[in-house]
Scaffold this motif. Structure first.
Motif, mmCIF file in Angstrom:
data_model
loop_
_atom_site.group_PDB
_atom_site.id
_atom_site.type_symbol
_atom_site.label_atom_id
_atom_site.label_comp_id
_atom_site.label_asym_id
_atom_site.label_seq_id
_atom_site.Cartn_x
_atom_site.Cartn_y
_atom_site.Cartn_z
ATOM 1 N N ILE A 15 4.408 -26.171 2.829
ATOM 2 C CA ILE A 15 4.706 -24.840 2.313
ATOM 3 C C ILE A 15 3.617 -24.371 1.348
ATOM 4 C CG2 ILE A 15 6.295 -23.558 0.823
ATOM 5 C CD1 ILE A 15 8.591 -25.047 2.180
ATOM 6 N N ALA A 16 3.107 -25.288 0.509
ATOM 7 C CA ALA A 16 2.019 -24.919 -0.404
ATOM 8 C C ALA A 16 0.775 -24.500 0.371
ATOM 9 C CB ALA A 16 1.694 -26.090 -1.324
ATOM 10 N N SER A 17 0.473 -25.229 1.433
ATOM 11 C CA SER A 17 -0.687 -24.891 2.258
ATOM 12 C C SER A 17 -0.485 -23.553 2.952
ATOM 13 C CB SER A 17 -0.920 -25.990 3.296
ATOM 14 O OG SER A 17 -1.872 -25.593 4.246
ATOM 15 N N VAL A 18 0.717 -23.348 3.475
ATOM 16 C CA VAL A 18 1.023 -22.090 4.156
ATOM 17 C C VAL A 18 0.916 -20.914 3.190
ATOM 18 C CG1 VAL A 18 2.929 -20.765 5.161
ATOM 19 C CG2 VAL A 18 2.413 -23.065 6.006
ATOM 20 N N PHE A 19 1.379 -21.107 1.963
ATOM 21 C CA PHE A 19 1.286 -20.043 0.963
ATOM 22 C C PHE A 19 -0.166 -19.644 0.738
ATOM 23 C CE2 PHE A 19 0.493 -18.707 -3.396
ATOM 24 C CZ PHE A 19 1.374 -17.634 -3.523
ATOM 25 N N ALA A 20 -1.022 -20.633 0.525
ATOM 26 C CA ALA A 20 -2.423 -20.345 0.238
ATOM 27 C C ALA A 20 -3.109 -19.695 1.439
ATOM 28 C CB ALA A 20 -3.155 -21.622 -0.168
ATOM 29 N N ALA A 21 -2.842 -20.218 2.646
ATOM 30 C CA ALA A 21 -3.472 -19.641 3.837
ATOM 31 C C ALA A 21 -2.975 -18.218 4.081
ATOM 32 C CB ALA A 21 -3.182 -20.523 5.056
ATOM 33 N N SER A 22 -1.666 -18.002 3.895
ATOM 34 C CA SER A 22 -1.113 -16.670 4.126
ATOM 35 C C SER A 22 -1.597 -15.671 3.092
ATOM 36 C CB SER A 22 0.418 -16.733 4.098
ATOM 37 O OG SER A 22 0.897 -17.591 5.097
ATOM 38 N N LEU A 23 -1.895 -16.145 1.905
ATOM 39 C CA LEU A 23 -2.411 -15.270 0.866
ATOM 40 C C LEU A 23 -3.714 -14.604 1.302
ATOM 41 C CD1 LEU A 23 -2.201 -14.200 -2.034
ATOM 42 C CD2 LEU A 23 -3.357 -16.280 -2.811
ATOM 43 N N THR A 24 -4.522 -15.346 2.042
ATOM 44 C CA THR A 24 -5.787 -14.780 2.510
ATOM 45 C C THR A 24 -5.555 -13.616 3.467
ATOM 46 O OG1 THR A 24 -6.010 -16.253 4.424
ATOM 47 C CG2 THR A 24 -6.832 -17.059 2.331
ATOM 48 N N PHE A 25 -4.539 -13.749 4.323
ATOM 49 C CA PHE A 25 -4.301 -12.705 5.312
ATOM 50 C C PHE A 25 -3.603 -11.500 4.708
ATOM 51 C CE2 PHE A 25 -4.833 -16.613 7.678
ATOM 52 C CZ PHE A 25 -5.821 -16.226 8.566
ATOM 53 N N SER A 26 -2.861 -11.721 3.627
ATOM 54 C CA SER A 26 -2.254 -10.582 2.941
ATOM 55 C C SER A 26 -3.321 -9.694 2.312
ATOM 56 C CB SER A 26 -1.278 -11.069 1.865
ATOM 57 O OG SER A 26 -1.963 -11.645 0.777
ATOM 58 N N ILE A 27 -4.466 -10.273 2.031
ATOM 59 C CA ILE A 27 -5.596 -9.486 1.536
ATOM 60 C C ILE A 27 -6.410 -8.944 2.710
ATOM 61 C CG2 ILE A 27 -7.677 -9.519 0.098
ATOM 62 C CD1 ILE A 27 -6.497 -11.993 -1.328
ATOM 63 N N CYS A 28 -6.618 -9.782 3.727
ATOM 64 C CA CYS A 28 -7.555 -9.449 4.800
ATOM 65 C C CYS A 28 -7.075 -8.302 5.681
ATOM 66 C CB CYS A 28 -7.806 -10.686 5.658
ATOM 67 S SG CYS A 28 -8.962 -10.432 7.008
ATOM 68 N N MET A 29 -5.813 -8.325 6.099
ATOM 69 C CA MET A 29 -5.357 -7.330 7.079
ATOM 70 C C MET A 29 -5.428 -5.902 6.544
ATOM 71 S SD MET A 29 -2.349 -9.143 9.300
ATOM 72 C CE MET A 29 -2.280 -7.734 10.400
ATOM 73 N N PRO A 30 -4.823 -5.605 5.382
ATOM 74 C CA PRO A 30 -4.976 -4.228 4.881
ATOM 75 C C PRO A 30 -6.399 -3.920 4.448
ATOM 76 C CG PRO A 30 -3.778 -5.576 3.290
ATOM 77 C CD PRO A 30 -3.910 -6.388 4.536
ATOM 78 N N LEU A 31 -7.135 -4.947 3.982
ATOM 79 C CA LEU A 31 -8.516 -4.730 3.560
ATOM 80 C C LEU A 31 -9.364 -4.187 4.706
ATOM 81 C CD1 LEU A 31 -10.987 -5.146 1.650
ATOM 82 C CD2 LEU A 31 -11.111 -7.494 2.542
ATOM 83 N N LEU A 32 -9.316 -4.853 5.850
ATOM 84 C CA LEU A 32 -10.132 -4.427 6.984
ATOM 85 C C LEU A 32 -9.676 -3.071 7.512
ATOM 86 C CD1 LEU A 32 -10.598 -7.802 8.905
ATOM 87 C CD2 LEU A 32 -12.084 -6.749 7.201
ATOM 88 N N SER A 33 -8.353 -2.838 7.516
ATOM 89 C CA SER A 33 -7.851 -1.539 7.979
ATOM 90 C C SER A 33 -8.338 -0.411 7.076
ATOM 91 C CB SER A 33 -6.319 -1.550 8.022
ATOM 92 O OG SER A 33 -5.849 -2.472 8.977
ATOM 93 N N LEU A 34 -8.278 -0.637 5.755
ATOM 94 C CA LEU A 34 -8.727 0.396 4.823
ATOM 95 C C LEU A 34 -10.235 0.640 4.928
ATOM 96 C CD1 LEU A 34 -6.593 -0.507 1.670
ATOM 97 C CD2 LEU A 34 -6.377 1.540 3.090
ATOM 98 N N ILE A 35 -11.012 -0.432 5.106
ATOM 99 C CA ILE A 35 -12.464 -0.271 5.267
ATOM 100 C C ILE A 35 -12.766 0.594 6.488
ATOM 101 C CG2 ILE A 35 -14.598 -1.490 5.855
ATOM 102 C CD1 ILE A 35 -13.601 -3.820 4.121
ATOM 103 N N LEU A 36 -12.078 0.320 7.598
ATOM 104 C CA LEU A 36 -12.314 1.101 8.810
ATOM 105 C C LEU A 36 -11.830 2.538 8.649
ATOM 106 C CD1 LEU A 36 -11.356 -1.536 11.529
ATOM 107 C CD2 LEU A 36 -13.640 -0.816 10.845
ATOM 108 N N GLU A 37 -10.704 2.735 7.967
ATOM 109 C CA GLU A 37 -10.201 4.089 7.727
ATOM 110 C C GLU A 37 -11.187 4.887 6.880
ATOM 111 O OE1 GLU A 37 -7.170 7.297 7.294
ATOM 112 O OE2 GLU A 37 -7.764 5.821 8.800
ATOM 113 N N GLN A 38 -11.777 4.243 5.853
ATOM 114 C CA GLN A 38 -12.752 4.918 4.987
ATOM 115 C C GLN A 38 -13.997 5.339 5.756
ATOM 116 O OE1 GLN A 38 -13.302 1.892 2.034
ATOM 117 N NE2 GLN A 38 -11.276 2.184 1.127
ATOM 118 N N ARG A 39 -14.293 4.627 6.818
ATOM 119 C CA ARG A 39 -15.466 4.954 7.626
ATOM 120 C C ARG A 39 -15.161 5.989 8.708
ATOM 121 N NH1 ARG A 39 -17.606 -1.316 8.438
ATOM 122 N NH2 ARG A 39 -18.170 -1.659 6.254
ATOM 123 N N GLY A 40 -13.928 6.479 8.724
ATOM 124 C CA GLY A 40 -13.553 7.489 9.697
ATOM 125 C C GLY A 40 -13.280 6.940 11.080
ATOM 126 N N THR A 41 -12.968 5.655 11.179
ATOM 127 C CA THR A 41 -12.678 5.036 12.466
ATOM 128 C C THR A 41 -11.367 5.580 13.020
ATOM 129 O OG1 THR A 41 -13.767 3.024 11.658
ATOM 130 C CG2 THR A 41 -12.468 2.822 13.673
#
Length: 385
Positions: A15-41
């Motif tokens: 569970i500790a490992s899953v928490f840390a790994a999932s934390l990365t994706f909680s940042i990554c998924m909206p991060l990449l979407s927002l970057i692409l939205e800012q570029r007018g994708t």
């Protein structure tokens, strides 16, 4: 027979490992979407790019039971972390939407290895007396990671390489609990001739629940912030709204697990599916009324996580130990297939009706599953099974 104390240390490490790994994706998924939205994708291209990760996960999941049996529990997990770290590190290096397709594909393969092995590990150690609560703790860790990642994104923003450096660092830390618990890892074996199709036939309603949950969650992960932005919310305000939803996902999972240990899990899945449709439809009407919006988001998030919790508990209850790896792989396969088709379809729906196509799409998915599961429930009851 593993001692009780060792059993809980083993579960805690995963569970500790899953928490840390999932934390990365909680940042990554909206991060990449927002970057692409800012570029007018275009919305459809954002959705398609987000689908590259689930596509890699789907391909890997098909062969997952054989891979785990060949490599062993720990080496399969290590390989997953290597693929995730390398893919994440290369995203800012090859900073182009088309280059992100193969990188996110390999990221999905690494995620599949970590995800399937972790859930099979936990389901192997849980028992039917507390399975719902154990799965609730697991899903709570996933949800808490998502909640914790949003403030990080709020603080560091979406510009530069710092968010990617943070993600890679957290991934490197995530493997440490598993290294420390390597002697407690169960041997995951598979029953010959029992594959993904056999698991799907054994528990079709549970697998469809995972599919619909993946479709709705995938669509919202990608487009929630964009939807709120098109409804006159600032980026920071939209992230706060998403944090409220994530908080509900975190805080309501243990009560859901208690319900799953006490009541019929299939009926709970039906109730939750109807509730998802109701809360999704209500969302646009409460969007500009904070005293209604925040409770709606809180419960909405808890219900979506509750479907995953109940589904995992149902998997552990319905399948034998030698069937758990294929069953968990099937559950994750259909969930991620939902993540694969959900964002592009939701992006297309938003293009047809900007921005409320997202709401219609998610509400329809929940309602269709609720109707299917209700029909399936009465069919099973009529057969006396």
């Amino acid at each position: 027979m593993i001692r009780v104390s060792a059993r809980w240390r083993s579960i805690g490490a995963v569970i500790a490992s899953v928490f840390a790994a999932s934390l990365t994706f909680s940042i990554c998924m909206p991060l990449l979407s927002l970057i692409l939205e800012q570029r007018g994708t275009a919305s459809w291209l954002i959705g398609l790019n987000n689908a590259a990760g689930p596509a890699g996960l789907l391909v890997a999941t098909i062969f997952m039971p054989r891979i785990v049996e060949w490599l062993g529990t720990m080496y399969a997990l290590y390989l997953g972390f290597v693929l995730m770290v390398v893919s994440m590190a290369l995203l800012p290096v090859f900073d182009n939407v088309w280059a992100w397709f193969p990188l996110r594909f390999f990221l999905g393969i690494g995620t599949a290895l970590h995800w399937v092995v972790s859930e099979t590990w936990i389901n192997t150690l849980a028992d039917n007396r507390n399975r719902g609560r154990v799965m609730a703790v697991y899903v709570t860790a996933l949800s808490a990671a998502y909640l914790a990642g949003l403030p990080v994104l709020l603080v560091v923003g979406t510009h530069g390489v710092l968010p990617f450096v943070i993600i890679v660092t957290i991934l490197c830390v995530a493997v440490l609990p598993l290294v420390l618990a390597r002697n407690l890892a169960p041997r995951i074996s598979t029953q010959a001739g029992f594959g993904l199709l056999a698991a799907a036939r054994r528990a079709p309603a549970t697998m469809v629940a995972a599919l619909v949950d993946g479709v709705v969650m995938g669509a919202l992960f990608v487009f929630f912030l964009i939807y709120a932005g098109r409804q006159s919310f600032t980026e920071d305000q939209a992230i706060v709204l998403l944090m409220v939803m994530a908080a509900g996902n975190v805080m309501l999972q243990f009560p859901v697990g208690m319900l799953a240990d006490r009541f019929d899990k299939r009926m709970l899945l039906i109730v939750f599916a109807f509730a998802i449709s109701l809360f999704t439809i209500a969302f646009p009407f409460v969007l500009h009324h904070p005293w209604l919006l925040w409770p709606t988001l809180f419960v909405w998030g808890g219900i979506m996580g509750g479907i995953y919790t109940c589904g995992l508990a149902q998997i552990g209850q319905r399948f034998r130990a030698s069937e758990l790896a294929p069953a968990n792989a099937t559950f994750i396969f259909v969930y991620e297939f939902g993540h694969l088709v959900g964002p592009p379809a939701a992006g297309y729906a938003m293009g047809l009706w900007n921005p409320h196509g997202l709401i219609v799409f998610c509400a329809t998915g929940g309602l269709l599953f609720a109707l299917f599961a209700t029909a399936r429930h009465f069919l099973v009851r009529s057969r006396g099974t």
